[in-house]
Design a protein around this motif. Structure first.
Motif, PDB file in Angstrom:
ATOM      1  N   PHE A 109      -5.611 -26.796  19.977  1.00  0.00           N
ATOM      2  CA  PHE A 109      -6.052 -25.625  20.736  1.00  0.00           C
ATOM      3  C   PHE A 109      -5.284 -25.473  22.045  1.00  0.00           C
ATOM      4  CE2 PHE A 109     -10.337 -26.638  18.666  1.00  0.00           C
ATOM      5  CZ  PHE A 109     -10.087 -25.821  17.581  1.00  0.00           C
ATOM      6  N   GLY A 110      -5.065 -26.571  22.744  1.00  0.00           N
ATOM      7  CA  GLY A 110      -4.382 -26.529  24.035  1.00  0.00           C
ATOM      8  C   GLY A 110      -2.918 -26.166  23.947  1.00  0.00           C
ATOM      9  N   ASP A 111      -2.355 -26.183  22.735  1.00  0.00           N
ATOM     10  CA  ASP A 111      -0.954 -25.810  22.534  1.00  0.00           C
ATOM     11  C   ASP A 111      -0.796 -24.373  22.045  1.00  0.00           C
ATOM     12  OD1 ASP A 111      -0.188 -28.373  23.281  1.00  0.00           O
ATOM     13  OD2 ASP A 111      -0.258 -29.121  21.213  1.00  0.00           O
ATOM     14  N   LEU A 112      -1.897 -23.665  21.915  1.00  0.00           N
ATOM     15  CA  LEU A 112      -1.871 -22.277  21.463  1.00  0.00           C
ATOM     16  C   LEU A 112      -1.090 -21.441  22.471  1.00  0.00           C
ATOM     17  CD1 LEU A 112      -3.100 -20.380  19.287  1.00  0.00           C
ATOM     18  CD2 LEU A 112      -5.063 -20.106  20.778  1.00  0.00           C
ATOM     19  N   ALA A 113       0.022 -20.850  22.029  1.00  0.00           N
ATOM     20  CA  ALA A 113       0.905 -20.135  22.960  1.00  0.00           C
ATOM     21  C   ALA A 113       1.440 -18.832  22.376  1.00  0.00           C
ATOM     22  CB  ALA A 113       2.063 -21.053  23.370  1.00  0.00           C
ATOM     23  N   PHE A 114       0.693 -18.198  21.496  1.00  0.00           N
ATOM     24  CA  PHE A 114       1.112 -16.916  20.933  1.00  0.00           C
ATOM     25  C   PHE A 114       0.888 -15.825  21.977  1.00  0.00           C
ATOM     26  CE2 PHE A 114      -0.224 -19.385  17.163  1.00  0.00           C
ATOM     27  CZ  PHE A 114       0.953 -19.320  16.433  1.00  0.00           C
ATOM     28  N   ASP A 115       1.656 -14.758  21.864  1.00  0.00           N
ATOM     29  CA  ASP A 115       1.506 -13.632  22.791  1.00  0.00           C
ATOM     30  C   ASP A 115       1.374 -12.342  21.991  1.00  0.00           C
ATOM     31  OD1 ASP A 115       1.419 -12.075  25.075  1.00  0.00           O
ATOM     32  OD2 ASP A 115       3.582 -12.119  25.395  1.00  0.00           O
ATOM     33  N   ALA A 116       0.158 -11.825  21.907  1.00  0.00           N
ATOM     34  CA  ALA A 116      -0.139 -10.553  21.232  1.00  0.00           C
ATOM     35  C   ALA A 116       0.433 -10.498  19.816  1.00  0.00           C
ATOM     36  CB  ALA A 116       0.369  -9.387  22.066  1.00  0.00           C
ATOM     37  N   GLU A 117       0.223 -11.566  19.047  1.00  0.00           N
ATOM     38  CA  GLU A 117       0.795 -11.640  17.700  1.00  0.00           C
ATOM     39  C   GLU A 117      -0.191 -11.398  16.571  1.00  0.00           C
ATOM     40  OE1 GLU A 117       3.611 -14.798  16.937  1.00  0.00           O
ATOM     41  OE2 GLU A 117       3.905 -15.056  19.095  1.00  0.00           O
ATOM     42  N   PHE A 118      -1.492 -11.383  16.874  1.00  0.00           N
ATOM     43  CA  PHE A 118      -2.485 -11.286  15.803  1.00  0.00           C
ATOM     44  C   PHE A 118      -3.459 -10.140  16.039  1.00  0.00           C
ATOM     45  CE2 PHE A 118      -1.162 -15.710  16.073  1.00  0.00           C
ATOM     46  CZ  PHE A 118      -0.736 -15.923  14.769  1.00  0.00           C
ATOM     47  N   ASP A 119      -3.921  -9.567  14.927  1.00  0.00           N
ATOM     48  CA  ASP A 119      -4.966  -8.542  14.979  1.00  0.00           C
ATOM     49  C   ASP A 119      -6.340  -9.189  15.019  1.00  0.00           C
ATOM     50  OD1 ASP A 119      -3.165  -6.213  14.564  1.00  0.00           O
ATOM     51  OD2 ASP A 119      -2.794  -7.243  12.656  1.00  0.00           O
ATOM     52  N   GLY A 120      -6.421 -10.425  14.543  1.00  0.00           N
ATOM     53  CA  GLY A 120      -7.682 -11.141  14.538  1.00  0.00           C
ATOM     54  C   GLY A 120      -7.480 -12.637  14.657  1.00  0.00           C
ATOM     55  N   VAL A 121      -8.422 -13.296  15.309  1.00  0.00           N
ATOM     56  CA  VAL A 121      -8.461 -14.763  15.341  1.00  0.00           C
ATOM     57  C   VAL A 121      -9.824 -15.173  14.817  1.00  0.00           C
ATOM     58  CG1 VAL A 121      -8.480 -16.846  16.775  1.00  0.00           C
ATOM     59  CG2 VAL A 121      -6.817 -15.027  17.248  1.00  0.00           C
ATOM     60  N   TRP A 122      -9.804 -16.044  13.825  1.00  0.00           N
ATOM     61  CA  TRP A 122     -10.998 -16.558  13.169  1.00  0.00           C
ATOM     62  C   TRP A 122     -11.100 -18.034  13.542  1.00  0.00           C
ATOM     63  CZ3 TRP A 122     -14.973 -14.847  10.185  1.00  0.00           C
ATOM     64  CH2 TRP A 122     -15.630 -15.753   9.357  1.00  0.00           C
ATOM     65  N   ALA A 123     -12.134 -18.399  14.282  1.00  0.00           N
ATOM     66  CA  ALA A 123     -12.346 -19.787  14.704  1.00  0.00           C
ATOM     67  C   ALA A 123     -13.734 -20.213  14.234  1.00  0.00           C
ATOM     68  CB  ALA A 123     -12.201 -19.922  16.210  1.00  0.00           C
ATOM     69  N   CYS A 124     -13.819 -20.555  12.965  1.00  0.00           N
ATOM     70  CA  CYS A 124     -15.099 -20.878  12.336  1.00  0.00           C
ATOM     71  C   CYS A 124     -15.393 -22.368  12.473  1.00  0.00           C
ATOM     72  CB  CYS A 124     -15.061 -20.475  10.869  1.00  0.00           C
ATOM     73  SG  CYS A 124     -16.636 -20.722  10.030  1.00  0.00           S
ATOM     74  N   ALA A 125     -16.419 -22.687  13.251  1.00  0.00           N
ATOM     75  CA  ALA A 125     -16.874 -24.067  13.443  1.00  0.00           C
ATOM     76  C   ALA A 125     -15.744 -24.984  13.899  1.00  0.00           C
ATOM     77  CB  ALA A 125     -17.531 -24.598  12.170  1.00  0.00           C
ATOM     78  N   SER A 126     -14.870 -24.467  14.741  1.00  0.00           N
ATOM     79  CA  SER A 126     -13.779 -25.296  15.251  1.00  0.00           C
ATOM     80  C   SER A 126     -13.853 -25.449  16.772  1.00  0.00           C
ATOM     81  CB  SER A 126     -12.420 -24.728  14.832  1.00  0.00           C
ATOM     82  OG  SER A 126     -12.256 -23.390  15.259  1.00  0.00           O
ATOM     83  N   LEU A 127     -14.102 -24.389  17.494  1.00  0.00           N
ATOM     84  CA  LEU A 127     -14.158 -24.457  18.952  1.00  0.00           C
ATOM     85  C   LEU A 127     -15.355 -25.256  19.444  1.00  0.00           C
ATOM     86  CD1 LEU A 127     -13.132 -20.823  19.912  1.00  0.00           C
ATOM     87  CD2 LEU A 127     -11.708 -22.878  19.850  1.00  0.00           C
ATOM     88  N   LEU A 128     -16.292 -25.557  18.579  1.00  0.00           N
ATOM     89  CA  LEU A 128     -17.465 -26.342  18.964  1.00  0.00           C
ATOM     90  C   LEU A 128     -17.096 -27.768  19.361  1.00  0.00           C
ATOM     91  CD1 LEU A 128     -17.940 -28.224  16.268  1.00  0.00           C
ATOM     92  CD2 LEU A 128     -19.133 -26.217  15.473  1.00  0.00           C
ATOM     93  N   HIS A 129     -15.837 -28.145  19.133  1.00  0.00           N
ATOM     94  CA  HIS A 129     -15.367 -29.469  19.536  1.00  0.00           C
ATOM     95  C   HIS A 129     -14.669 -29.448  20.897  1.00  0.00           C
ATOM     96  CE1 HIS A 129     -16.558 -31.058  15.717  1.00  0.00           C
ATOM     97  NE2 HIS A 129     -15.684 -30.337  15.041  1.00  0.00           N
TER      98      HIS A 129
END
Length: 189
Positions: free
Chosen positions: A85-105
């Motif tokens: 997660f801390g290495d996420l470095a995209f810039d306006a590349e997606f129409d949607g982000v799906w984070a199902c039961a992952s950010l809870l960590h």
């Protein structure tokens, strides 16, 4: 956290691949144009990647666990991007982000930075789904770190990160309730 999932990736795949997320996926997909680009962040078994691809979306699955990436490659033939997660470095590349039961960590102190990274990865007006176990617990449970959120806390965290919350709901899971949210990114700061 990926160490936990690397211990028994086959078992985790078997336990989660058949889980029914069709309601949440439908609510999310309804807000996207046909063929939209989705980042499946913390994709685990790629259950949702497969479902979204079957719906005609362009999906990039990403996960930090080498074991999960290997199992998904072996069982489904899907290449999963290695990403913390801390290495996420995209810039306006997606129409949607799906984070199902992952950010809870993600610990509370780190969540604002991770949400800012997710927001930057979305195109303006992009759709974001996330879910957390319902509650206020933060700490280690069952060998993993968890940050639970109530619906009110989830709404506040998302609003503070610059998202427009469109829908909040609870759902039942195996042994717990879940707080779910769909929101949209605004203009980038």
């Amino acid at each position: 956290m990926s160490d936990f999932y690397d211990r028994d990736p086959d078992g985790y795949f078997d336990a989660t691949f058949g889980g029914d997320m069709s309601d949440a996926r439908g609510r999310f997909a309804f807000r996207l144009a046909p063929g939209a680009g989705i980042l499946d962040l913390g994709c685990g078994s790629c259950r949702d990647t497969v479902a979204f691809r079957d719906m005609g979306f362009d999906v990039l699955p990403a996960d930090a666990s080498e074991g999960m990436r290997r199992v998904v490659r072996e069982r489904l033939g899907i290449e999963v991007m290695p990403l913390r997660f801390g290495d996420l470095a995209f810039d306006a590349e997606f129409d949607g982000v799906w984070a199902c039961a992952s950010l809870l960590h993600v610990p509370s102190a780190e969540l604002p930075d991770i949400l800012a990274r997710i927001r930057r990865s979305l195109r303006p007006g992009g759709v974001f789904f996330c879910c957390f176990k319902s509650g206020s617990f933060e700490g280690v449970r069952d060998g993993r770190f968890y940050r639970d959120l109530t619906l009110d806390a989830l709404e506040k965290v998302l609003a503070d990160a610059g998202f427009s919350v469109e829908e909040l709901w609870t759902s039942d899971g195996v042994g717990c309730a879940w707080s779910n949210a769909i929101s949209r990114s605004g203009r980038h700061i």
